[in-house]
Structure formats: structure tokens, C-alpha cells
Scaffold this motif. Structure first.
Motif, PDB file in Angstrom:
ATOM      1  N   ASP A 228       0.839  -1.208   0.000  1.00  0.00           N
ATOM      2  CA  ASP A 228       0.000   0.000   0.000  1.00  0.00           C
ATOM      3  C   ASP A 228       0.869   1.250   0.000  1.00  0.00           C
ATOM      4  OD1 ASP A 228      -0.743  -0.446   3.541  1.00  0.00           O
ATOM      5  OD2 ASP A 228       0.972   0.483   2.548  1.00  0.00           O
ATOM      6  N   TRP A 229       0.220   2.398  -0.039  1.00  0.00           N
ATOM      7  CA  TRP A 229       0.988   3.651  -0.190  1.00  0.00           C
ATOM      8  C   TRP A 229       1.917   3.890   0.983  1.00  0.00           C
ATOM      9  CZ3 TRP A 229       0.400   8.446   2.498  1.00  0.00           C
ATOM     10  CH2 TRP A 229      -0.592   8.446   3.500  1.00  0.00           C
ATOM     11  N   GLY A 230       1.494   3.424   2.173  1.00  0.00           N
ATOM     12  CA  GLY A 230       2.333   3.620   3.360  1.00  0.00           C
ATOM     13  C   GLY A 230       3.632   2.849   3.264  1.00  0.00           C
ATOM     14  N   GLN A 231       3.528   1.594   2.799  1.00  0.00           N
ATOM     15  CA  GLN A 231       4.745   0.777   2.665  1.00  0.00           C
ATOM     16  C   GLN A 231       5.638   1.358   1.568  1.00  0.00           C
ATOM     17  OE1 GLN A 231       3.797  -3.535   2.446  1.00  0.00           O
ATOM     18  NE2 GLN A 231       1.806  -3.017   3.316  1.00  0.00           N
ATOM     19  N   SER A 232       5.008   1.756   0.437  1.00  0.00           N
ATOM     20  CA  SER A 232       5.810   2.320  -0.660  1.00  0.00           C
ATOM     21  C   SER A 232       6.509   3.592  -0.202  1.00  0.00           C
ATOM     22  CB  SER A 232       4.910   2.633  -1.858  1.00  0.00           C
ATOM     23  OG  SER A 232       5.649   3.330  -2.839  1.00  0.00           O
ATOM     24  N   LEU A 233       5.802   4.442   0.569  1.00  0.00           N
ATOM     25  CA  LEU A 233       6.400   5.685   1.069  1.00  0.00           C
ATOM     26  C   LEU A 233       7.546   5.388   2.041  1.00  0.00           C
ATOM     27  CD1 LEU A 233       6.293   8.786   1.079  1.00  0.00           C
ATOM     28  CD2 LEU A 233       4.600   8.640   2.937  1.00  0.00           C
ATOM     29  N   LEU A 234       7.381   4.303   2.822  1.00  0.00           N
ATOM     30  CA  LEU A 234       8.446   3.898   3.768  1.00  0.00           C
ATOM     31  C   LEU A 234       9.724   3.590   2.972  1.00  0.00           C
ATOM     32  CD1 LEU A 234       8.346   3.553   6.827  1.00  0.00           C
ATOM     33  CD2 LEU A 234       7.686   1.145   6.506  1.00  0.00           C
ATOM     34  N   TYR A 235       9.576   2.802   1.909  1.00  0.00           N
ATOM     35  CA  TYR A 235      10.736   2.488   1.049  1.00  0.00           C
ATOM     36  C   TYR A 235      11.302   3.772   0.455  1.00  0.00           C
ATOM     37  CZ  TYR A 235       9.497  -2.563   0.910  1.00  0.00           C
ATOM     38  OH  TYR A 235       9.227  -3.876   1.241  1.00  0.00           O
ATOM     39  N   LEU A 264      -1.802  13.577   0.072  1.00  0.00           N
ATOM     40  CA  LEU A 264      -0.766  13.452   1.103  1.00  0.00           C
ATOM     41  C   LEU A 264       0.602  13.129   0.502  1.00  0.00           C
ATOM     42  CD1 LEU A 264      -2.832  11.607   3.859  1.00  0.00           C
ATOM     43  CD2 LEU A 264      -2.413  14.067   3.569  1.00  0.00           C
ATOM     44  N   LEU A 265       0.636  12.286  -0.546  1.00  0.00           N
ATOM     45  CA  LEU A 265       1.919  11.994  -1.206  1.00  0.00           C
ATOM     46  C   LEU A 265       2.477  13.261  -1.856  1.00  0.00           C
ATOM     47  CD1 LEU A 265       1.148   8.518  -2.831  1.00  0.00           C
ATOM     48  CD2 LEU A 265       2.806   8.976  -1.002  1.00  0.00           C
ATOM     49  N   LEU A 266       1.581  14.075  -2.428  1.00  0.00           N
ATOM     50  CA  LEU A 266       2.024  15.355  -3.012  1.00  0.00           C
ATOM     51  C   LEU A 266       2.572  16.267  -1.913  1.00  0.00           C
ATOM     52  CD1 LEU A 266      -0.522  16.697  -5.678  1.00  0.00           C
ATOM     53  CD2 LEU A 266       1.974  16.571  -5.876  1.00  0.00           C
ATOM     54  N   MET A 267       1.834  16.329  -0.787  1.00  0.00           N
ATOM     55  CA  MET A 267       2.244  17.169   0.355  1.00  0.00           C
ATOM     56  C   MET A 267       3.668  16.797   0.787  1.00  0.00           C
ATOM     57  SD  MET A 267       0.469  17.198   4.128  1.00  0.00           S
ATOM     58  CE  MET A 267       1.076  15.538   4.482  1.00  0.00           C
ATOM     59  N   GLU A 268       3.965  15.478   0.755  1.00  0.00           N
ATOM     60  CA  GLU A 268       5.288  14.981   1.172  1.00  0.00           C
ATOM     61  C   GLU A 268       6.326  15.118   0.061  1.00  0.00           C
ATOM     62  OE1 GLU A 268       4.605  15.020   4.557  1.00  0.00           O
ATOM     63  OE2 GLU A 268       6.204  13.507   4.399  1.00  0.00           O
ATOM     64  N   GLY A 269       5.885  15.532  -1.140  1.00  0.00           N
ATOM     65  CA  GLY A 269       6.833  15.644  -2.260  1.00  0.00           C
ATOM     66  C   GLY A 269       7.339  14.276  -2.699  1.00  0.00           C
ATOM     67  N   LYS A 270       6.498  13.242  -2.502  1.00  0.00           N
ATOM     68  CA  LYS A 270       6.929  11.874  -2.802  1.00  0.00           C
ATOM     69  C   LYS A 270       6.001  11.179  -3.799  1.00  0.00           C
ATOM     70  CE  LYS A 270      10.793  10.688  -0.732  1.00  0.00           C
ATOM     71  NZ  LYS A 270      11.952  10.255  -1.574  1.00  0.00           N
ATOM     72  N   LEU A 303      -4.757  16.817  -7.459  1.00  0.00           N
ATOM     73  CA  LEU A 303      -3.478  17.006  -8.158  1.00  0.00           C
ATOM     74  C   LEU A 303      -3.248  18.475  -8.479  1.00  0.00           C
ATOM     75  CD1 LEU A 303      -3.581  13.938 -10.541  1.00  0.00           C
ATOM     76  CD2 LEU A 303      -1.787  14.435  -8.877  1.00  0.00           C
ATOM     77  N   VAL A 304      -4.257  19.112  -9.056  1.00  0.00           N
ATOM     78  CA  VAL A 304      -4.123  20.529  -9.430  1.00  0.00           C
ATOM     79  C   VAL A 304      -3.891  21.369  -8.179  1.00  0.00           C
ATOM     80  CG1 VAL A 304      -5.394  22.520 -10.336  1.00  0.00           C
ATOM     81  CG2 VAL A 304      -5.441  20.336 -11.575  1.00  0.00           C
ATOM     82  N   GLU A 305      -4.692  21.118  -7.143  1.00  0.00           N
ATOM     83  CA  GLU A 305      -4.563  21.901  -5.902  1.00  0.00           C
ATOM     84  C   GLU A 305      -3.194  21.679  -5.263  1.00  0.00           C
ATOM     85  OE1 GLU A 305      -4.815  22.961  -1.736  1.00  0.00           O
ATOM     86  OE2 GLU A 305      -4.672  20.882  -2.437  1.00  0.00           O
ATOM     87  N   GLY A 306      -2.787  20.415  -5.193  1.00  0.00           N
ATOM     88  CA  GLY A 306      -1.512  20.081  -4.544  1.00  0.00           C
ATOM     89  C   GLY A 306      -0.302  20.520  -5.349  1.00  0.00           C
TER      90      GLY A 306
END
Ligand code: LRH
Ligand code: MN
Length: 424
Positions: A228-235, A264-270, A303-306
Motif C-alpha cells: 500500500d501507499w504507506g509501505q511504498s512511502l516507507l521504502y 498526502l503523497l504530493l504534500m510529502e513531495g513523494k 493534483l491541481v490543488e496540490g
């Protein structure tokens, strides 16, 4: 096959009056039309090299006809899509399904259609003929270090293929996981995978990105090692600044709020980018926008907002790719519909009155917030997307022209009806 420019000109001429009338109508709706048209003209979606033939399921595959027999013919087919919609200007290769034999010739051929090469994809979810060690129990997670090293070497090989073609990103999707409780030590699997990705990460050219694609299930059905996105973000966070999380719309558990994940992924720049498709149940890989176009709109709204909040360039700062499989439709018609759905969702998102929405949110005016979103979603932006194509010398109605000039018949005449494309 190339679409003759005069065919496009005659097609547009025949539809000009109706288009002008429709465009005039939407120009009454918004003073953002010109800005939106400019953004649409700059926007491009990468076409997957593995989705130019007919896909199938484990229950069967119903062959299509005139499928591309090699990478050269796949590039021709993507070139044809791009000539029709001016929004399919890059191709994402999957290795080893599409290994270029002559890089220079392939780059020149792609260039002659105005195409570039987007992210390259590795494949450690199948055993290749003569492969010494099997990926049956995984690749980068494998308990056997030799299997992990074989998979690492393959990924580094894929980077070299991509580098020779001008690609700037490696997408790593791992089928790794388990199908039964007790089969896997989750921590060891994660650590083996991270350690392996670190070796691949070090092989990335300095201007490259690594896209870590997650998936909730299939082909493993108890756990996925990038689930999931959490595991991918961890990597991605542990690997470093060149690693990002790739969102395939079909890789979520039912009812997941994908637009919140994107925000949230956009917010993290990831956030790496996307594999666009649609689904009702699992990883159905259906035509984009064919099942849940409102969700696609909500994702583009985030996407546009972020992206605007981070001052990002909409067209170039994320990876926009389709990842679909065509079991029933003509693959090229399916891809034309998918690109159209993406352009429509993007245009609708650009229409959202962000300032008014901010006010409604700050006033907890829930009703007004919905009104603002659905005003944009319910605006017929098709004339704006068509106008962007017209100005770029593409077709007002790509699918209509594709059928009018009988492209599939011409491909069957040229290639025969029993050709099978590599891929899914
Ligand atoms: C896995 C996936 C991945 C590709 C494959 C063709 O489901 O989405 O992106 O490698 O499809
Ligand atoms: Mn995918």
C-alpha cells in the motif's frame, strides 16, 4: 501506418461549425478557457508498450487482429495515437517484453513520430526462458540472496536500456509477497527488499527517479511486500530523494480514498506519478474513466490543488502513464478513450473555483463546497479538449477519425490477423 495530414484537416473541416458552436457555449461558462486550453496542449500521457495488443485473463484471451509484431510497430501505433490526439507523445517500455535491438534506430523512429521514452519498467514477476533462478517465491524479498542478486542485476540492466533511450525513470513493481499465513517473515521480506532496492538506487543516473509501485493483492493473495501507499512511502523515504511512490489506480483495496492518498503523497513531495486505468473490483485494468469518472475528477482536483501549492509544472513534474489491459476493445480505441478521459478530468479540475472552495471550507459550508466541485464536474469541457487538439494539428474527434479511415483494417491488411503483441 501514418495518418495523412489531409485526412485530419478534412475531418476537422467537416466538424468545424459544430465545434465552434460548442466551444462558444463553454466560453460563456468560464473566463479560464484560454488558460485551460494552453495547459491541455502541454499535457501528455505516456502509452504503455505492453498494452498495444489484446490482453486476457486466466480464463482466456480472445485474440485481436493486426497487433504490432515488434517494438517498431508498437512505436508506429503510439505515433498514430499521438497524431490523432496530440496527447500521447511518449511510450513506457517494459523489459524484457520490449528490448530495443538498435537504440539509435529506435530513438530515430520514435522521434519521427514526435515520441520520447517515459519510465522503463522492470519485470521480476515472470521467469524468463533459461533464467537460472526462479522468482516463484519472490525476487527482491527472496530468502535466497542469489535470487535477490539476479533481480537486482535485471533492474540495473533495465536502467541501462532506458538510459540509452533517454528515459529518466525506473518503475519497480514487485509481485513479491505471500499467499498463506506463516509463509513469510514480513520484516525480513521488507528488509531484503529495501537492501536490494538500495543497490538498484545507487545505480540510478543522478537525474533519474525510481518509482516504487504498490499493490494490495495479486498475484499474491495474503500479503504483498509493497502492499500500500504507506509501505511504498516507507521504502521511498528510506531510499532517498530520487525515490517516489507510484499510484496505480487499480492497486487499492475496495473503497480506498485514492484522492486523499494523492493529496498526502504530493504534500510529502513523494508522489511519482500514475498508472491510470479504472476498476470496479480489483486490478481490472479497464479503460480510464469507464467505471468511476467522478473519482478520476476528484483525483485531478487534488493534483491541481496540490501541484499549485508546491509550484509544480503540471505537464512535466509527475509521471502520467496509462496501465491498462484490453480484453474486449480494440487496444488503440481503448487507449484513445483513456487519454480522452484523463484530459477531460484534468480540464474539469482546472475549472474548479479554488478560491471559492477555500472560503467554503473555512466556513464549513459543506453544501457550497459540493456545489463548487460539481459545477466544474458537470461543465461539458469536451470542446476545450477538442480545441487544444485542433490548435495542435490533431483531430477534433480522434476515435471518429480512427474509425472513418479504418485504421484497424489497414493494420490487419499490413500485419495479418494472427499477429500477437508482447505484453499482458
Ligand atoms: C502490476 C502492473 C505493473 C506492471 C504490470 C504490467 O499489476 O500494474 O505496473 O508492471 O501491471
Ligand atoms: Mn501498473
Amino acid at each position: 501506418m501514418r495518418i495523412a495530414a489531409n485526412h485530419i484537416a478534412q475531418h476537422n473541416e467537416s466538424l468545424q461549425a459544430k465545434h465552434r458552436a460548442r466551444l462558444h457555449a463553454v466560453l460563456q461558462e468560464t473566463d479560464q478557457a484560454e488558460a485551460i486550453i494552453q495547459k491541455l496542449m502541454a499535457f501528455n500521457v505516456a502509452i504503455p508498450s505492453w498494452a498495444l495488443g489484446t490482453g486476457g485473463t486466466r480464463f482466456g484471451r480472445f485474440a485481436g487482429a493486426g497487433e504490432p509484431r515488434n517494438l517498431e510497430e508498437k512505436i508506429e501505433d503510439v505515433g498514430l495515437l499521438h497524431a490523432l490526439n496530440n496527447s500521447s507523445g511518449s511510450i513506457s517500455l517494459h523489459i524484457p517484453w520490449d528490448i530495443p535491438k538498435d537504440y539509435t534506430a529506435i530513438r530515430e523512429l520514435a522521434g519521427s513520430f514526435g515520441l520520447s521514452f517515459d519510465a522503463v519498467n522492470s519485470n521480476t514477476f515472470q521467469d524468463q526462458p533459461g533464467q537460472p533462478l526462479s522468482y516463484k517465491f519472490g525476487s527482491l524479498q527472496h530468502v535466497n540472496k542469489a535470487v535477490r542478486e539476479q533481480a537486482i542485476a535485471h533492474n540495473i540492466d533495465v536502467i541501462q536500456h532506458g538510459d540509452a533511450l533517454g528515459s529518466k525513470a525506473l518503475t519497480v513493481w514487485l509481485a513479491d509477497g505471500s499467499s498463506f499465513p506463516g509463509q513469510l517473515n514480513f520484516r525480513n521480506a521488507f528488509e531484503n527488499t529495501l537492501e536490494s532496492l538500495e543497490v538498484i538506487y545507487k545505480a540510478l543516473p543522478s537525474d533519474w527517479k525510481m518509482f516504487v509501485e504498490y499493490k494490495a493483492f495479486e498475484p499474491n493473495f495474503y500479503s504483498m511486500t509493497v502492499g500500500d501507499w504507506g509501505q511504498s512511502l516507507l521504502y521511498a523515504n528510506k531510499l532517498g530523494p530520487q525515490a517516489y511512490t507510484l499510484v496505480d489506480l487499480g492497486h487499492h483495496l475496495p473503497n480506498a480514498n485514492i484522492e486523499q492518498i494523492v493529496s498526502l503523497l504530493l504534500m510529502e513531495g513523494k508522489l511519482a506519478g500514475f498508472h491510470f486505468n479504472d476498476s470496479k473490483y480489483g486490478d481490472d485494468d479497464l479503460t480510464v474513466g469507464s467505471i468511476n469518472p467522478y473519482q478520476l475528477f476528484l483525483i485531478f482536483k487534488e493534483l491541481v490543488e496540490g501541484m499549485d501549492a508546491r509550484g509544480m509544472n503540471h505537464a512535466t513534474d509527475l509521471g502520467w502513464m496509462i496501465d491498462a489491459s484490453h480484453n474486449l476493445k480494440d487496444p488503440l480505441e481503448d487507449l484513445l478513450q483513456s487519454v480522452e478521459a484523463i484530459m477531460l478530468a484534468y480540464a474539469q479540475a482546472l475549472l474548479v473555483d479554488a478560491a471559492a472552495l477555500k472560503v467554503a471550507q473555512l466556513n464549513n459550508d459543506v453544501t457550497q463546497a459540493q456545489e463548487i466541485l460539481q459545477q466544474a464536474y458537470r461543465t461539458d469541457v469536451r470542446p476545450l479538449v477538442a480545441e487544444a487538439r485542433l490548435r495542435a494539428g490533431a483531430a477534433l474527434q480522434p476515435l471518429q477519425l480512427y474509425r472513418n479511415v479504418a485504421v484497424r483494417k489497414a493494420l490487419v491488411d499490413e500485419r495479418g490477423s494472427n499477429t500477437v503483441a508482447t505484453g499482458l
